[in-house]
Design an enzyme around this catalytic site. Structure first.
Site, PDB file in Angstrom:
ATOM      1  CE  LYS A 116      -3.227  -2.822  -0.221  1.00 46.19           C
ATOM      2  NZ  LYS A 116      -3.841  -3.081  -1.522  1.00 46.19           N
ATOM      3  CD  GLU A 288      -6.641  -0.414   0.497  1.00 46.12           C
ATOM      4  OE1 GLU A 288      -7.196  -1.375  -0.065  1.00 46.12           O
ATOM      5  OE2 GLU A 288      -6.640  -0.243   1.720  1.00 46.12           O
ATOM      6  NE  ARG A 292     -11.218  -7.534  -5.712  1.00 47.86           N
ATOM      7  CZ  ARG A 292     -10.760  -6.807  -4.699  1.00 47.86           C
ATOM      8  NH1 ARG A 292      -9.475  -6.765  -4.432  1.00 47.86           N
ATOM      9  NH2 ARG A 292     -11.593  -6.093  -3.950  1.00 47.86           N
TER      10      ARG A 292
HETATM   11  C1  MV4 Z   1      -8.712   5.986   5.637  1.00 48.90           C
HETATM   12  C2  MV4 Z   1      -9.799   6.558   6.344  1.00 48.90           C
HETATM   13  C3  MV4 Z   1      -9.662   7.847   6.784  1.00 48.90           C
HETATM   14  N1  MV4 Z   1      -8.512   8.516   6.555  1.00 48.90           N
HETATM   15  N2  MV4 Z   1      -7.598   6.691   5.449  1.00 48.90           N
HETATM   16  C4  MV4 Z   1     -10.679   1.667   5.127  1.00 48.90           C
HETATM   17  C5  MV4 Z   1     -10.385   0.635   4.121  1.00 48.90           C
HETATM   18  C6  MV4 Z   1      -9.082   0.957   3.544  1.00 48.90           C
HETATM   19  N3  MV4 Z   1      -9.191   0.840   2.122  1.00 48.90           N
HETATM   20  C7  MV4 Z   1      -8.764   2.342   3.967  1.00 48.90           C
HETATM   21  N4  MV4 Z   1      -9.811   2.755   4.860  1.00 48.90           N
HETATM   22  C8  MV4 Z   1      -9.866   3.992   5.370  1.00 48.90           C
HETATM   23  N5  MV4 Z   1      -8.758   4.745   5.172  1.00 48.90           N
HETATM   24  C9  MV4 Z   1      -7.521   7.923   5.897  1.00 48.90           C
HETATM   25  N6  MV4 Z   1      -6.389   8.610   5.701  1.00 48.90           N
HETATM   26  C10 MV4 Z   1     -10.937   5.805   6.543  1.00 48.90           C
HETATM   27  C11 MV4 Z   1     -10.980   4.511   6.069  1.00 48.90           C
HETATM   28  C12 MV4 Z   1     -12.206   3.815   6.346  1.00 48.90           C
HETATM   29  C13 MV4 Z   1     -13.101   3.484   5.347  1.00 48.90           C
HETATM   30  C14 MV4 Z   1     -12.820   3.744   4.013  1.00 48.90           C
HETATM   31  C15 MV4 Z   1     -13.696   3.380   3.035  1.00 48.90           C
HETATM   32  C16 MV4 Z   1     -14.875   2.762   3.363  1.00 48.90           C
HETATM   33  C17 MV4 Z   1     -15.181   2.475   4.672  1.00 48.90           C
HETATM   34  C18 MV4 Z   1     -14.293   2.825   5.659  1.00 48.90           C
HETATM   35  C19 MV4 Z   1     -14.612   2.532   6.986  1.00 48.90           C
HETATM   36  C20 MV4 Z   1     -13.730   2.882   7.964  1.00 48.90           C
HETATM   37  C21 MV4 Z   1     -12.533   3.502   7.648  1.00 48.90           C
END
Ligand code: MV4
Length: 454
Positions: A116, A288, A292
């Site tokens: 990542k 991210e 796929r």
């Molecule tokens: C974050 C965030 C807030 N700030 N990064 C959750 C899954 C992963 N792909 C990254 N995620 C998050 N990264 C920063 N800098 C909040 C989340 C996150 C979230 C993101 C997308 C959908 C649902 C979520 C639920 C909790 C936290």
């Protein structure tokens, strides 16, 4: 085009891929575990090879058995579906060295995006907006605290080998930082055999908006617009829609161009998804990249008119991507129907489906491998159907989804259908004004339908 394709997956996606093969006149090879003997992907494929016991580590994840099945049957390509080996760089590499086309990105891209921190650096270098944070991996808690203070709390500590919400820790106070950092490293080591973590500013109550991208073997990368996947529970998506209620044409162009820039910089091949966080002010940040085809790809298909699985085959076979500009029209929503009990914390509910009736009508699509008397095995993920509706407007799609959910009969096991009925009636969902915390406060009411079969 390929002559014979092995499908290294099960469930609805395996069936979906079998159907595409038939359209191309490609012969199909299903692989299955002993738990999936009576599956439709096995029944509708031209050939089927049993690759082991129910435990997926001994079957769907067992690379030598899948390669052996491909070699014995003379398959010239493998479609990995999603999950299992779809983002396994070593598997893609072994396919290549065995002279079998892996229908997906190259091993190098899978590997780069799987880290990542590398993924973020790659996107940042290509001019894609990223969340302010550490430059790559942070080795010590002391170093981490300095960075956290500089960017301002709250921050989020993420495992470089994590993803999909695994291996993250939010820190709101200076005093919590050192402990949180060490726990994050420890959990990363335990969970992914890699203790490396990086730090980002925490974006409060974001929406999850992702761009569907495709690259071909001629250096072209295009996007198919966005999907909004903000309705999630513990990082499991439950509802996805296209377009996003917060994305207008201007933002779609900017996000799409950013995603394409990032992917062009690595010569991206085949289907991919660039995930963004969108904050309250509609700023977007790279989160991210998934290398796929995703579960929720049908909502993009419905609004763009392109069969994305077909396109995966075409670009894998060396064809060029379509030249015509892709403009999303109308609105599509997908509800994931899982064999889970929404009244019991979405606990898995495997077992025999005693009655199965799927909804239909104009703009109603059901992607499923289930049928009456099908036994949902306890060993795999609990997705048993995807209900997708298409209408001209979001309101129309919600209305159509509500009607289709009313018609959906699944007896014998608990499913998420009653949950989806309640979400479609929810004022916050209907208004489109919600974020990724929506389900934290959503109250499911187990009614008669929630009690299961009489
Ligand atoms: C974050 C965030 C807030 N700030 N990064 C959750 C899954 C992963 N792909 C990254 N995620 C998050 N990264 C920063 N800098 C909040 C989340 C996150 C979230 C993101 C997308 C959908 C649902 C979520 C639920 C909790 C936290």
């Amino acid at each position: 085009m390929f002559k014979k394709v092995l499908i290294a997956n099960r469930g609805e996606i395996a069936l979906r891929v079998v159907r595409v093969c038939k359209q191309f006149g490609i012969k199909t090879v299903a692989v299955y575990s002993t738990a999936d003997r009576d599956s439709l992907h096995v029944r509708f494929a031209d050939e089927a090879v049993c690759i082991g016991p129910p435990n997926s580590r001994e079957s769907y994840l067992k690379i030598p058995r899948i390669i052996a099945a491909a070699e014995i049957t003379g398959a010239d390509a493998i479609h990995p579906g999603y999950g299992f080996l779809a983002e396994n760089a070593a598997f893609a590499e072994i396919c290549d060295s065995s002279g079998i086309t892996f229908i997906g990105p190259t091993p190098e891209m899978i590997r780069a995006m799987g880290d990542k921190a590398v993924a973020k650096e790659t996107m940042k270098n290509a001019g894609v907006p990223v969340v302010p944070g550490s430059e790559g991996v942070v080795k010590t808690a002391g170093e981490g605290l300095e960075i956290a203070r500089a960017i301002g709390l709250p921050v989020i500590i993420k495992a470089v080998a994590g993803g999909g919400g695994r291996g993250m820790r939010i820190v709101r106070e200076d005093s919590e930082f050192e402990t949180a950092f060490k726990i994050a490293q420890h959990e990363a080591e335990q969970g992914f055999n890699n203790p490396d973590v990086y730090i980002e500013k925490y974006v409060d109550q974001p929406r999850h908006v992702e761009i569907q991208v495709f690259g071909d073997r001629h250096g072209n990368v295009i996007h198919f617009g966005e999907r909004d996947c903000s309705v999630q529970r513990r990082h499991q998506k439950l509802i996805e829609e296209a377009p996003s209620p917060v994305v207008d044409d201007e933002l779609r162009t900017r996000m799409g161009e950013a995603a394409v820039r990032g992917c062009k910089s690595v010569n991206y091949l085949n289907a991919g998804t660039v995930e963004f966080l969108v904050d309250k002010d509609r700023n977007f940040y790279f989160m991210e990249m998934n290398t796929r085809i995703q579960v929720e790809h049908p909502v993009t298909e419905q609004v763009t008119g392109h069969d994305l699985i077909k396109l995966q085959f075409r670009v894998a076979a060396g064809e060029r991507l379509p030249k015509k500009k892709i403009v999303p029209r109308g609105h599509a929503i997908e509800c994931r129907v899982n064999a889970e009990d929404p009244a019991a914390g979405f606990r898995p509910s495997p077992g025999r489906i005693k009655d199965f009736h799927i909804p239909g009508g104009f703009g109603v699509r059901v992607d499923t491998h289930a049928y009456t008397d099908y036994v949902v095995p306890p060993y795999y993920d609990s997705l048993i159907a995807k209900l997708i509706v298409y209408a001209q407007t979001r309101e129309g799609a919600i209305q159509k989804m509500a009607g289709a959910l009313e018609e959906f009969v699944i007896e014998g096991i608990k499913t998420t259908v009653p949950f989806h009925r309640q979400v479609m009636a929810d004022e916050r969902f209907r208004s489109g004004k919600f974020d990724t915390s929506f389900l934290d406060t959503f109250q499911f009411h187990a009614g008669q339908e929630g009690e299961g079969p009489a």
